[in-house]
Design a protein around this motif. Structure first.
Motif, mmCIF file in Angstrom:
data_model
loop_
_atom_site.group_PDB
_atom_site.id
_atom_site.type_symbol
_atom_site.label_atom_id
_atom_site.label_comp_id
_atom_site.label_asym_id
_atom_site.label_seq_id
_atom_site.Cartn_x
_atom_site.Cartn_y
_atom_site.Cartn_z
ATOM 1 N N ARG A 11 0.837 -1.191 0.000
ATOM 2 C CA ARG A 11 0.000 0.000 0.000
ATOM 3 C C ARG A 11 0.875 1.244 0.000
ATOM 4 O O ARG A 11 2.019 1.213 0.440
ATOM 5 C CB ARG A 11 -0.895 0.041 1.251
ATOM 6 C CG ARG A 11 -1.804 -1.127 1.410
ATOM 7 C CD ARG A 11 -2.703 -0.925 2.628
ATOM 8 N NE ARG A 11 -1.959 -0.480 3.808
ATOM 9 C CZ ARG A 11 -2.531 -0.142 4.951
ATOM 10 N NH1 ARG A 11 -3.835 -0.158 5.067
ATOM 11 N NH2 ARG A 11 -1.788 0.233 5.990
ATOM 12 N N PHE A 15 -0.774 8.480 1.779
ATOM 13 C CA PHE A 15 -2.080 9.115 1.926
ATOM 14 C C PHE A 15 -2.377 9.436 3.387
ATOM 15 O O PHE A 15 -2.954 10.482 3.695
ATOM 16 C CB PHE A 15 -3.180 8.229 1.333
ATOM 17 C CG PHE A 15 -3.126 8.136 -0.159
ATOM 18 C CD1 PHE A 15 -3.488 9.210 -0.950
ATOM 19 C CD2 PHE A 15 -2.689 6.974 -0.774
ATOM 20 C CE1 PHE A 15 -3.424 9.141 -2.343
ATOM 21 C CE2 PHE A 15 -2.627 6.888 -2.163
ATOM 22 C CZ PHE A 15 -2.997 7.970 -2.942
ATOM 23 N N LEU A 68 -3.931 9.792 -5.973
ATOM 24 C CA LEU A 68 -5.032 8.880 -6.310
ATOM 25 C C LEU A 68 -4.989 8.480 -7.785
ATOM 26 O O LEU A 68 -5.339 7.352 -8.137
ATOM 27 C CB LEU A 68 -6.378 9.531 -5.985
ATOM 28 C CG LEU A 68 -6.745 9.630 -4.507
ATOM 29 C CD1 LEU A 68 -8.045 10.408 -4.340
ATOM 30 C CD2 LEU A 68 -6.881 8.240 -3.885
ATOM 31 N N ARG A 69 -4.562 9.414 -8.634
ATOM 32 C CA ARG A 69 -4.494 9.101 -10.068
ATOM 33 C C ARG A 69 -3.316 8.190 -10.406
ATOM 34 O O ARG A 69 -3.363 7.445 -11.383
ATOM 35 C CB ARG A 69 -4.393 10.394 -10.887
ATOM 36 C CG ARG A 69 -5.663 11.222 -10.886
ATOM 37 C CD ARG A 69 -5.646 12.256 -11.984
ATOM 38 N NE ARG A 69 -4.619 13.272 -11.771
ATOM 39 C CZ ARG A 69 -4.816 14.410 -11.116
ATOM 40 N NH1 ARG A 69 -6.004 14.661 -10.581
ATOM 41 N NH2 ARG A 69 -3.837 15.291 -10.975
ATOM 42 N N THR A 71 -1.663 5.991 -8.091
ATOM 43 C CA THR A 71 -1.467 4.839 -7.213
ATOM 44 C C THR A 71 -2.516 3.770 -7.479
ATOM 45 O O THR A 71 -3.714 4.058 -7.509
ATOM 46 C CB THR A 71 -1.542 5.273 -5.731
ATOM 47 O OG1 THR A 71 -0.601 6.333 -5.519
ATOM 48 C CG2 THR A 71 -1.222 4.119 -4.803
ATOM 49 N N THR A 74 -4.495 1.719 -2.756
ATOM 50 C CA THR A 74 -4.623 2.757 -1.739
ATOM 51 C C THR A 74 -5.011 2.110 -0.413
ATOM 52 O O THR A 74 -5.552 1.001 -0.395
ATOM 53 C CB THR A 74 -5.689 3.787 -2.150
ATOM 54 O OG1 THR A 74 -6.924 3.112 -2.433
ATOM 55 C CG2 THR A 74 -5.246 4.569 -3.378
ATOM 56 N N ASP A 77 -10.617 2.542 0.130
ATOM 57 C CA ASP A 77 -11.235 2.849 -1.160
ATOM 58 C C ASP A 77 -10.882 4.263 -1.636
ATOM 59 O O ASP A 77 -11.000 5.229 -0.883
ATOM 60 C CB ASP A 77 -12.760 2.693 -1.033
ATOM 61 C CG ASP A 77 -13.439 2.837 -2.373
ATOM 62 O OD1 ASP A 77 -13.558 1.839 -3.090
ATOM 63 O OD2 ASP A 77 -13.850 3.983 -2.694
ATOM 64 N N ARG A 78 -10.474 4.375 -2.901
ATOM 65 C CA ARG A 78 -10.023 5.670 -3.407
ATOM 66 C C ARG A 78 -11.153 6.702 -3.414
ATOM 67 O O ARG A 78 -10.905 7.897 -3.204
ATOM 68 C CB ARG A 78 -9.377 5.537 -4.787
ATOM 69 C CG ARG A 78 -10.275 5.067 -5.894
ATOM 70 C CD ARG A 78 -9.488 4.896 -7.201
ATOM 71 N NE ARG A 78 -8.434 3.920 -7.066
ATOM 72 C CZ ARG A 78 -7.131 4.235 -7.148
ATOM 73 N NH1 ARG A 78 -6.755 5.474 -7.353
ATOM 74 N NH2 ARG A 78 -6.220 3.307 -7.023
ATOM 75 N N ASP A 79 -12.386 6.258 -3.634
ATOM 76 C CA ASP A 79 -13.507 7.203 -3.573
ATOM 77 C C ASP A 79 -13.667 7.763 -2.160
ATOM 78 O O ASP A 79 -13.989 8.944 -1.986
ATOM 79 C CB ASP A 79 -14.809 6.526 -4.005
ATOM 80 C CG ASP A 79 -14.857 6.278 -5.504
ATOM 81 O OD1 ASP A 79 -14.112 6.965 -6.243
ATOM 82 O OD2 ASP A 79 -15.637 5.416 -5.941
ATOM 83 N N ILE A 81 -11.225 8.150 0.029
ATOM 84 C CA ILE A 81 -10.137 9.109 0.231
ATOM 85 C C ILE A 81 -10.482 10.430 -0.441
ATOM 86 O O ILE A 81 -10.304 11.512 0.139
ATOM 87 C CB ILE A 81 -8.812 8.556 -0.340
ATOM 88 C CG1 ILE A 81 -8.376 7.309 0.427
ATOM 89 C CG2 ILE A 81 -7.713 9.628 -0.288
ATOM 90 C CD1 ILE A 81 -7.155 6.621 -0.153
ATOM 91 N N ASN A 82 -10.995 10.346 -1.657
ATOM 92 C CA ASN A 82 -11.359 11.549 -2.401
ATOM 93 C C ASN A 82 -12.423 12.347 -1.658
ATOM 94 O O ASN A 82 -12.329 13.576 -1.523
ATOM 95 C CB ASN A 82 -11.866 11.153 -3.788
ATOM 96 C CG ASN A 82 -12.184 12.364 -4.642
ATOM 97 O OD1 ASN A 82 -11.315 13.184 -4.937
ATOM 98 N ND2 ASN A 82 -13.444 12.490 -5.041
#
Length: 213
Positions: A11, A15, A68-69, A71, A74, A77-79, A81-82
């Motif tokens: 990972r 982040f 995020l773009r 990696t 993560t 879940d990337r959503d 994190i966003n």
């Protein structure tokens, strides 16, 4: 099966570092906002400090979005994190709007309920700053994270009460001076927005915990 496979892959824990750096800037901004609402000759300087803190937080948020773009794996879940960094960044955006409104209307003194909301915002920011590092071990820290996010939600409820009471007093005090009420209501609305965005960030943390356990 996919979740099991993802756990085996390395990972990018950068982040966590970025989220922790950002939430510390929220605490700094909240302290600056609380100091601003004490009024006096330092108001303009505090306004400038908040604008600078918001700009620094924007840089951290951009690092998160770029990461995020780039990696593949993560920490969660990337959503999520966003959405979390967006909610956190919106908090400082709201602080900046508050500071700019105060500067624009050249305010130097603030009502007791405004100062109360400023104090509550700082408390909520500190709770959020305690919560974010615990996401490194969200499952193990689930109970504490739940308690902290609940406290932020409770603090937001207290700001609602101060907001309503402050607006009522401002309306009665303004009398026929519509501009005085307009200025006060604008400041109250921006302060309430800061508290709302802190609650949004807390709710997003809670959502991450629920998905993790």
């Amino acid at each position: 099966m996919l979740d099991w496979f993802r756990r085996l892959l390395p990972r990018d824990d950068r982040f966590f570092e970025l989220l922790e750096r950002h939430v510390q800037l929220i605490v700094v901004g909240a302290a600056q906002l609380e100091a601003l609402l004490e009024g006096g000759d330092g108001v303009e300087e505090h306004c400038r400090q908040i604008v600078a803190t918001e700009a620094a937080a924007d840089s951290v948020a951009r690092e998160v979005l770029i990461g995020l773009r780039k990696t593949f794996i993560t920490p969660f879940d990337r959503d999520d994190i966003n959405e979390l960094i967006a909610a956190m960044d919106d908090t400082l955006d709201s602080m900046q709007r508050t500071a700019k409104t105060i500067s624009r209307f050249e305010q130097r003194a603030f009502a007791p309920h405004m100062r109360e909301i400023g104090h509550l915002i700082r408390k909520a920011a500190e709770k959020l700053a305690e919560a974010v590092p615990l996401l490194r071990r969200a499952v193990a820290n689930a109970d504490r994270l739940g308690a902290l996010t609940e406290e932020v939600v409770g603090i937001e409820g207290e700001t609602d009460l101060a907001y309503d009471a402050g607006l009522d007093i401002a309306f009665r005090a303004a009398g026929n001076d519509a501009m005085a009420y307009l200025v006060a209501s604008q400041i109250y609305e921006h302060l309430e927005e800061v508290a709302d965005r802190l609650e949004d960030a807390a709710n997003q943390i809670n959502a991450i915990v629920i998905q993790s356990v």
